[in-house]
Design an enzyme around this catalytic site. Sequence first.
Site, PDB file in Angstrom:
ATOM      1  N   HIS A  14     -19.678   1.739  24.082  1.00  0.00           N
ATOM      2  CA  HIS A  14     -20.731   2.575  24.679  1.00  0.00           C
ATOM      3  C   HIS A  14     -20.799   2.545  26.194  1.00  0.00           C
ATOM      4  O   HIS A  14     -21.016   1.851  26.802  1.00  0.00           O
ATOM      5  CB  HIS A  14     -21.982   1.936  24.132  1.00  0.00           C
ATOM      6  CG  HIS A  14     -23.300   3.093  24.548  1.00  0.00           C
ATOM      7  ND1 HIS A  14     -24.411   3.092  23.582  1.00  0.00           N
ATOM      8  CD2 HIS A  14     -23.322   4.189  25.496  1.00  0.00           C
ATOM      9  CE1 HIS A  14     -25.335   3.822  24.287  1.00  0.00           C
ATOM     10  NE2 HIS A  14     -24.531   4.576  25.277  1.00  0.00           N
ATOM     11  N   HIS A  16     -20.176   6.157  29.161  1.00  0.00           N
ATOM     12  CA  HIS A  16     -19.963   7.470  29.441  1.00  0.00           C
ATOM     13  C   HIS A  16     -19.103   7.427  30.732  1.00  0.00           C
ATOM     14  O   HIS A  16     -19.396   7.043  31.443  1.00  0.00           O
ATOM     15  CB  HIS A  16     -21.241   8.021  29.823  1.00  0.00           C
ATOM     16  CG  HIS A  16     -22.126   8.107  28.628  1.00  0.00           C
ATOM     17  ND1 HIS A  16     -22.292   9.108  27.740  1.00  0.00           N
ATOM     18  CD2 HIS A  16     -23.041   6.888  28.241  1.00  0.00           C
ATOM     19  CE1 HIS A  16     -23.188   8.517  26.669  1.00  0.00           C
ATOM     20  NE2 HIS A  16     -23.701   7.311  27.072  1.00  0.00           N
ATOM     21  N   HIS A 194     -26.879   8.425  19.996  1.00  0.00           N
ATOM     22  CA  HIS A 194     -27.871   7.810  20.752  1.00  0.00           C
ATOM     23  C   HIS A 194     -29.150   8.148  19.833  1.00  0.00           C
ATOM     24  O   HIS A 194     -29.654   9.065  19.518  1.00  0.00           O
ATOM     25  CB  HIS A 194     -27.912   8.407  22.081  1.00  0.00           C
ATOM     26  CG  HIS A 194     -27.062   7.978  23.052  1.00  0.00           C
ATOM     27  ND1 HIS A 194     -25.663   8.160  22.681  1.00  0.00           N
ATOM     28  CD2 HIS A 194     -27.063   7.383  24.095  1.00  0.00           C
ATOM     29  CE1 HIS A 194     -24.794   7.831  23.988  1.00  0.00           C
ATOM     30  NE2 HIS A 194     -25.876   7.302  24.825  1.00  0.00           N
ATOM     31  N   GLU A 197     -33.417   5.008  21.845  1.00  0.00           N
ATOM     32  CA  GLU A 197     -33.425   4.586  23.347  1.00  0.00           C
ATOM     33  C   GLU A 197     -34.561   4.747  23.929  1.00  0.00           C
ATOM     34  O   GLU A 197     -35.545   3.775  24.320  1.00  0.00           O
ATOM     35  CB  GLU A 197     -32.462   5.333  23.854  1.00  0.00           C
ATOM     36  CG  GLU A 197     -31.959   5.021  25.317  1.00  0.00           C
ATOM     37  CD  GLU A 197     -31.127   6.038  26.209  1.00  0.00           C
ATOM     38  OE1 GLU A 197     -30.682   6.911  25.676  1.00  0.00           O
ATOM     39  OE2 GLU A 197     -30.597   5.476  27.121  1.00  0.00           O
ATOM     40  N   ASP A 275     -22.857   1.419  29.219  1.00  0.00           N
ATOM     41  CA  ASP A 275     -23.441   2.713  29.198  1.00  0.00           C
ATOM     42  C   ASP A 275     -22.951   3.432  30.238  1.00  0.00           C
ATOM     43  O   ASP A 275     -22.522   4.292  29.935  1.00  0.00           O
ATOM     44  CB  ASP A 275     -25.125   2.598  29.014  1.00  0.00           C
ATOM     45  CG  ASP A 275     -25.690   3.797  28.568  1.00  0.00           C
ATOM     46  OD1 ASP A 275     -25.024   4.602  28.111  1.00  0.00           O
ATOM     47  OD2 ASP A 275     -27.040   4.003  28.661  1.00  0.00           O
ATOM     48  N   ASP A 276     -23.613   3.237  31.720  1.00  0.00           N
ATOM     49  CA  ASP A 276     -23.300   3.811  32.658  1.00  0.00           C
ATOM     50  C   ASP A 276     -23.020   2.961  33.889  1.00  0.00           C
ATOM     51  O   ASP A 276     -24.077   2.630  34.628  1.00  0.00           O
ATOM     52  CB  ASP A 276     -24.190   5.101  33.238  1.00  0.00           C
ATOM     53  CG  ASP A 276     -24.419   6.003  31.962  1.00  0.00           C
ATOM     54  OD1 ASP A 276     -23.679   7.016  31.822  1.00  0.00           O
ATOM     55  OD2 ASP A 276     -25.362   5.829  31.171  1.00  0.00           O
TER      56      ASP A 276
HETATM   57  N1  ADE Z   1     -25.541  10.156  28.928  1.00  0.00           N
HETATM   58  C1  ADE Z   1     -25.215   8.979  29.658  1.00  0.00           C
HETATM   59  N2  ADE Z   1     -26.048   8.086  29.620  1.00  0.00           N
HETATM   60  C2  ADE Z   1     -26.925   8.267  28.608  1.00  0.00           C
HETATM   61  C3  ADE Z   1     -27.890   7.451  27.932  1.00  0.00           C
HETATM   62  N3  ADE Z   1     -28.160   6.190  28.601  1.00  0.00           N
HETATM   63  N4  ADE Z   1     -28.465   7.921  27.152  1.00  0.00           N
HETATM   64  C4  ADE Z   1     -28.422   9.242  26.675  1.00  0.00           C
HETATM   65  N5  ADE Z   1     -27.539  10.099  27.319  1.00  0.00           N
HETATM   66  C5  ADE Z   1     -26.629   9.470  28.075  1.00  0.00           C
HETATM   67 ZN    ZN Z   2     -25.364   6.009  26.370  1.00  0.00          ZN
END
Ligand code: ADE
Ligand code: ZN
Length: 339
Positions: A14, A16, A194, A197, A275-276
């Site tokens: 996971h 992006h 997703h 969350e 995630d990011d």
């Molecule tokens: N796109 C990038 N990061 C995300 C996240 N944490 N939740 C949903 N979409 C995303």
């Molecule tokens: Zn995500």
Amino acid sequence: MSTFIKNMPKVELHMHIEGSMMPATLMYLAEKNKIKIPYQSLEEVEQAYQFSNLTEFVNIYLQGTEVIQSAEDFYLLTREYLVKCRQQNILHTEVFCDIRTYVERGLPPEMVFEGIETAFKESSVQDGITGGMIPCFIRHEGVEKAWEDWQIFKQHHERFLAIGLAAVEVGFPASMFKDVFAEVRASGLPIVAHAGEEGSAEYIWSAIKDIQVDRIDHGIRALEDANLVNYLQQSQIPLTVCPCSNTALHVFDHMDQHVIGRMLDLGLNVTINSDDPAHFGAYLQENMEAVQQHCGITDDQLLRMTYNAIDASFAQTQRKDEMHQILDDFESRFELPLI
Ligand code: ADE
Ligand code: ZN
């Protein structure tokens, strides 16, 4: 720094791709492509990377994508992330991308796929890293845009590991995308989404019942519904949990409130991910360190989550076996008494 965590072979499910754009890379691409951005310095970008919730984050994240203009830029971004993977001993990684923001700007969707693919090919040859792409529908863009995206994705079907659903969650349940995901399913591609969350457990049920997900991204709010916990225990649907993302977006105010330990104790199929990583200041290794430090997650639990990630990945069976062997070897070396 834990040597166990540093040396452990890892798998990420996971992440992006634009979320791996470091502030310096954002500045570099803005200058190269002559794109005006609202930041004058690295410090200003870093300041902007402070979020109060998912919607605010998604807006800043999407704004940042404006500096990306070509396959070469996607290559650069992916290559930087994969170099980080080598440093963190990540064997396999499955990367989310989307095309919507680029298509809206009149850019060709192929630039996304080509750039990412070229970087993966290079890292596969140089470092043996495997993985690939999971393009996502952008849920707050609505179902019409998802159908348009699917017309494009299906022409490139064989390039992808799965199709995903991402971006602003609340108000956009998976049920809205039921029909388009029915076509995805019929094409033979796996589905991830997703869910849970920011949205309640209902959003996870919708991902399960309405689009029959193969994996749930996040899923942390499942614990609010005992029936859902029971279902997840029985079905063992994998959950790609991203602890530092959850604190950065204030789903939990502090890491010591995170539920990852409870999820593991309940026997859920948990994996750990970043995630990011550029936006949240934490790659996979830093996520592992954070949960060890603040949630009491043990080395054994980190290993378990990595075995879970191997099994939950879309890697070919032979590669899964190979990764199991690599992790088994690591585990047995670490069990040897230190002399
Ligand atoms: N796109 C990038 N990061 C995300 C996240 N944490 N939740 C949903 N979409 C995303
Ligand atoms: Zn995500």
